[in-house]
Design a protein around this motif. Sequence first.
Motif, PDB file in Angstrom:
ATOM      1  N   ILE A 167       0.843  -1.198   0.000  1.00 32.74           N
ATOM      2  CA  ILE A 167       0.000   0.000   0.000  1.00 32.74           C
ATOM      3  C   ILE A 167       0.877   1.246   0.000  1.00 32.74           C
ATOM      4  CG2 ILE A 167      -1.711   1.306   1.319  1.00 32.74           C
ATOM      5  CD1 ILE A 167      -2.711  -1.322   2.437  1.00 32.74           C
ATOM      6  N   SER A 168       0.427   2.267  -0.713  1.00 28.31           N
ATOM      7  CA  SER A 168       1.110   3.562  -0.691  1.00 28.31           C
ATOM      8  C   SER A 168       0.083   4.663  -0.476  1.00 28.31           C
ATOM      9  CB  SER A 168       1.877   3.807  -1.995  1.00 28.31           C
ATOM     10  OG  SER A 168       0.973   3.940  -3.077  1.00 28.31           O
ATOM     11  N   GLY A 169       0.526   5.760   0.102  1.00 26.95           N
ATOM     12  CA  GLY A 169      -0.359   6.894   0.313  1.00 26.95           C
ATOM     13  C   GLY A 169       0.442   8.154   0.531  1.00 26.95           C
ATOM     14  N   GLY A 170      -0.147   9.288   0.193  1.00 29.51           N
ATOM     15  CA  GLY A 170       0.591  10.537   0.362  1.00 29.51           C
ATOM     16  C   GLY A 170      -0.224  11.747  -0.017  1.00 29.51           C
ATOM     17  N   ILE A 171       0.474  12.817  -0.328  1.00 32.25           N
ATOM     18  CA  ILE A 171      -0.148  14.086  -0.674  1.00 32.25           C
ATOM     19  C   ILE A 171       0.317  14.532  -2.052  1.00 32.25           C
ATOM     20  CG2 ILE A 171      -0.424  14.838   1.716  1.00 32.25           C
ATOM     21  CD1 ILE A 171       2.085  16.567   1.351  1.00 32.25           C
ATOM     22  N   GLN A 172      -0.516  15.323  -2.721  1.00 30.75           N
ATOM     23  CA  GLN A 172      -0.138  15.905  -4.002  1.00 30.75           C
ATOM     24  C   GLN A 172      -0.619  17.343  -4.058  1.00 30.75           C
ATOM     25  OE1 GLN A 172      -2.486  13.218  -4.234  1.00 30.75           O
ATOM     26  NE2 GLN A 172      -4.335  14.425  -4.603  1.00 30.75           N
ATOM     27  N   GLY A 173       0.047  18.116  -4.892  1.00 30.90           N
ATOM     28  CA  GLY A 173      -0.342  19.498  -5.111  1.00 30.90           C
ATOM     29  C   GLY A 173       0.094  19.935  -6.485  1.00 30.90           C
ATOM     30  N   GLY A 174      -0.573  20.937  -7.030  1.00 34.65           N
ATOM     31  CA  GLY A 174      -0.193  21.381  -8.362  1.00 34.65           C
ATOM     32  C   GLY A 174      -0.921  22.639  -8.778  1.00 34.65           C
ATOM     33  N   TYR A 175      -0.757  22.971 -10.054  1.00 36.66           N
ATOM     34  CA  TYR A 175      -1.385  24.156 -10.622  1.00 36.66           C
ATOM     35  C   TYR A 175      -1.784  23.844 -12.055  1.00 36.66           C
ATOM     36  CZ  TYR A 175      -2.406  29.111 -11.288  1.00 36.66           C
ATOM     37  OH  TYR A 175      -3.060  30.311 -11.502  1.00 36.66           O
TER      38      TYR A 175
ATOM     39  N   VAL B  75      -6.434  21.453 -20.819  1.00 41.25           N
ATOM     40  CA  VAL B  75      -5.905  21.736 -19.485  1.00 41.25           C
ATOM     41  C   VAL B  75      -4.450  21.295 -19.418  1.00 41.25           C
ATOM     42  CG1 VAL B  75      -6.142  21.281 -17.008  1.00 41.25           C
ATOM     43  CG2 VAL B  75      -8.185  21.403 -18.458  1.00 41.25           C
ATOM     44  N   PHE B  76      -3.574  22.201 -18.967  1.00 42.58           N
ATOM     45  CA  PHE B  76      -2.153  21.917 -18.818  1.00 42.58           C
ATOM     46  C   PHE B  76      -1.723  22.301 -17.403  1.00 42.58           C
ATOM     47  CE2 PHE B  76      -3.106  23.268 -23.127  1.00 42.58           C
ATOM     48  CZ  PHE B  76      -2.596  22.229 -23.887  1.00 42.58           C
ATOM     49  N   GLY B  77      -0.776  21.565 -16.851  1.00 42.66           N
ATOM     50  CA  GLY B  77      -0.353  21.902 -15.503  1.00 42.66           C
ATOM     51  C   GLY B  77       0.868  21.145 -15.057  1.00 42.66           C
ATOM     52  N   ILE B  78       1.234  21.373 -13.806  1.00 46.00           N
ATOM     53  CA  ILE B  78       2.352  20.683 -13.181  1.00 46.00           C
ATOM     54  C   ILE B  78       1.885  20.166 -11.828  1.00 46.00           C
ATOM     55  CG2 ILE B  78       3.268  22.814 -12.170  1.00 46.00           C
ATOM     56  CD1 ILE B  78       6.093  21.593 -12.597  1.00 46.00           C
ATOM     57  N   GLU B  79       2.353  18.978 -11.460  1.00 47.05           N
ATOM     58  CA  GLU B  79       1.945  18.370 -10.200  1.00 47.05           C
ATOM     59  C   GLU B  79       3.130  17.680  -9.537  1.00 47.05           C
ATOM     60  OE1 GLU B  79      -1.958  16.262  -9.587  1.00 47.05           O
ATOM     61  OE2 GLU B  79      -0.631  14.505  -9.396  1.00 47.05           O
ATOM     62  N   GLY B  80       3.201  17.782  -8.227  1.00 46.33           N
ATOM     63  CA  GLY B  80       4.202  17.065  -7.443  1.00 46.33           C
ATOM     64  C   GLY B  80       3.525  16.264  -6.359  1.00 46.33           C
ATOM     65  N   ASP B  81       4.120  15.143  -5.998  1.00 49.31           N
ATOM     66  CA  ASP B  81       3.562  14.339  -4.917  1.00 49.31           C
ATOM     67  C   ASP B  81       4.680  13.672  -4.125  1.00 49.31           C
ATOM     68  OD1 ASP B  81       3.658  11.204  -5.817  1.00 49.31           O
ATOM     69  OD2 ASP B  81       3.427  12.516  -7.552  1.00 49.31           O
ATOM     70  N   LEU B  82       4.385  13.332  -2.881  1.00 51.65           N
ATOM     71  CA  LEU B  82       5.321  12.635  -2.001  1.00 51.65           C
ATOM     72  C   LEU B  82       4.557  11.518  -1.312  1.00 51.65           C
ATOM     73  CD1 LEU B  82       8.264  12.684  -1.010  1.00 51.65           C
ATOM     74  CD2 LEU B  82       7.498  14.103   0.897  1.00 51.65           C
ATOM     75  N   GLU B  83       5.104  10.279  -1.396  1.00 48.72           N
ATOM     76  CA  GLU B  83       4.378   9.102  -0.946  1.00 48.72           C
ATOM     77  C   GLU B  83       5.179   8.279   0.056  1.00 48.72           C
ATOM     78  OE1 GLU B  83       1.303   8.747  -2.418  1.00 48.72           O
ATOM     79  OE2 GLU B  83       1.758  10.501  -3.652  1.00 48.72           O
ATOM     80  N   LEU B  84       4.480   7.717   1.027  1.00 46.25           N
ATOM     81  CA  LEU B  84       5.021   6.677   1.888  1.00 46.25           C
ATOM     82  C   LEU B  84       4.460   5.349   1.405  1.00 46.25           C
ATOM     83  CD1 LEU B  84       4.635   8.289   5.435  1.00 46.25           C
ATOM     84  CD2 LEU B  84       6.683   8.216   3.994  1.00 46.25           C
ATOM     85  N   THR B  85       5.273   4.286   1.425  1.00 49.20           N
ATOM     86  CA  THR B  85       4.820   3.009   0.902  1.00 49.20           C
ATOM     87  C   THR B  85       5.343   1.845   1.732  1.00 49.20           C
ATOM     88  OG1 THR B  85       4.999   1.491  -0.996  1.00 49.20           O
ATOM     89  CG2 THR B  85       6.716   3.142  -0.753  1.00 49.20           C
ATOM     90  N   GLY B  86       4.519   0.812   1.811  1.00 45.29           N
ATOM     91  CA  GLY B  86       4.914  -0.404   2.508  1.00 45.29           C
ATOM     92  C   GLY B  86       5.388  -1.488   1.571  1.00 45.29           C
ATOM     93  N   ALA B  87       5.749  -1.133   0.345  1.00 45.10           N
ATOM     94  CA  ALA B  87       6.170  -2.132  -0.636  1.00 45.10           C
ATOM     95  C   ALA B  87       7.457  -2.821  -0.202  1.00 45.10           C
ATOM     96  CB  ALA B  87       6.371  -1.477  -1.999  1.00 45.10           C
ATOM     97  N   ASN B  88       7.413  -4.161  -0.104  1.00 45.48           N
ATOM     98  CA  ASN B  88       8.602  -4.933   0.237  1.00 45.48           C
ATOM     99  C   ASN B  88       8.407  -6.384  -0.182  1.00 45.48           C
ATOM    100  OD1 ASN B  88       7.989  -6.773   2.825  1.00 45.48           O
ATOM    101  ND2 ASN B  88       6.866  -4.827   3.030  1.00 45.48           N
ATOM    102  N   ASP B  89       9.520  -7.118  -0.247  1.00 44.63           N
ATOM    103  CA  ASP B  89       9.459  -8.543  -0.555  1.00 44.63           C
ATOM    104  C   ASP B  89      10.741  -9.205  -0.078  1.00 44.63           C
ATOM    105  OD1 ASP B  89       8.374 -10.931  -1.564  1.00 44.63           O
ATOM    106  OD2 ASP B  89       9.465 -10.710  -3.450  1.00 44.63           O
ATOM    107  N   THR B  90      10.621 -10.455   0.376  1.00 41.55           N
ATOM    108  CA  THR B  90      11.765 -11.238   0.837  1.00 41.55           C
ATOM    109  C   THR B  90      11.840 -12.538   0.054  1.00 41.55           C
ATOM    110  OG1 THR B  90      11.557 -10.329   3.073  1.00 41.55           O
ATOM    111  CG2 THR B  90      12.846 -12.350   2.830  1.00 41.55           C
TER     112      THR B  90
END
Length: 205
Positions: free
Chosen positions: A68-76, A84-99
């Motif tokens: 699972i991943s989740g986070g915030i995004q913002g843009g214009y 519609v044209f724009g720019i967007e940035g986001d930052l995510e925390l994720t639990g992705a792993n494998d052994t």
Amino acid sequence: MKRFAVGAAALTLAGMAQSAGAADLPYNQPYTVNQPLNAFSWAGPYLGGNLGYDWGTVSNNVTKPSGISGGIQGGYNFQSGCWVFGIEGDLELTGANDTFAPWKFSNPWFGTVRGRAGYAFNNILLYGTAGLAFGELRGETFGLSETHTNAGWTAGVGAEFGFAPNWSTKVEYLFIDLNDSNFTITGVQNGYHFGLLRAGVNYRF
């Protein structure tokens, strides 16, 4: 949890289909946004959150991290007619792993900075997106760990549905490729390449 992300995406698309049907009604019919469809504007700054699921592979290794991943995004956004044209940035925390055997790889966090371009059908926006990606890849074996933060690229597509004058919900798929780097504990170059399906909500200011 992957089913949760797919379910959220399905609900968003269902809402879009319902809105598209409403566009064929006479204007004297009630509309849930409380304004004409052609008055919806995508222009301006926005901020929101998202939740999704990512899955991928580690180059030169058999592990396949997912989670699972989740986070915030913002843009214009800038709007010219239906385009519609724009720019967007986001930052995510994720639990992705494998052994697998002695190896464990995980991706604790990642982010993107992307351009977006799309076509608006009133309060429904279909768009493509591409840009820079960056994130962390962590490797572990026999009690040893090593972490690298790498840059890369991302590209994808999405759809966004305006359900109130300042609110919208979206569903989006991205492919993200974080470049390989030399890991001492594996003796080879490793990088993380993964797909991401997520749903999100934005507020426009």
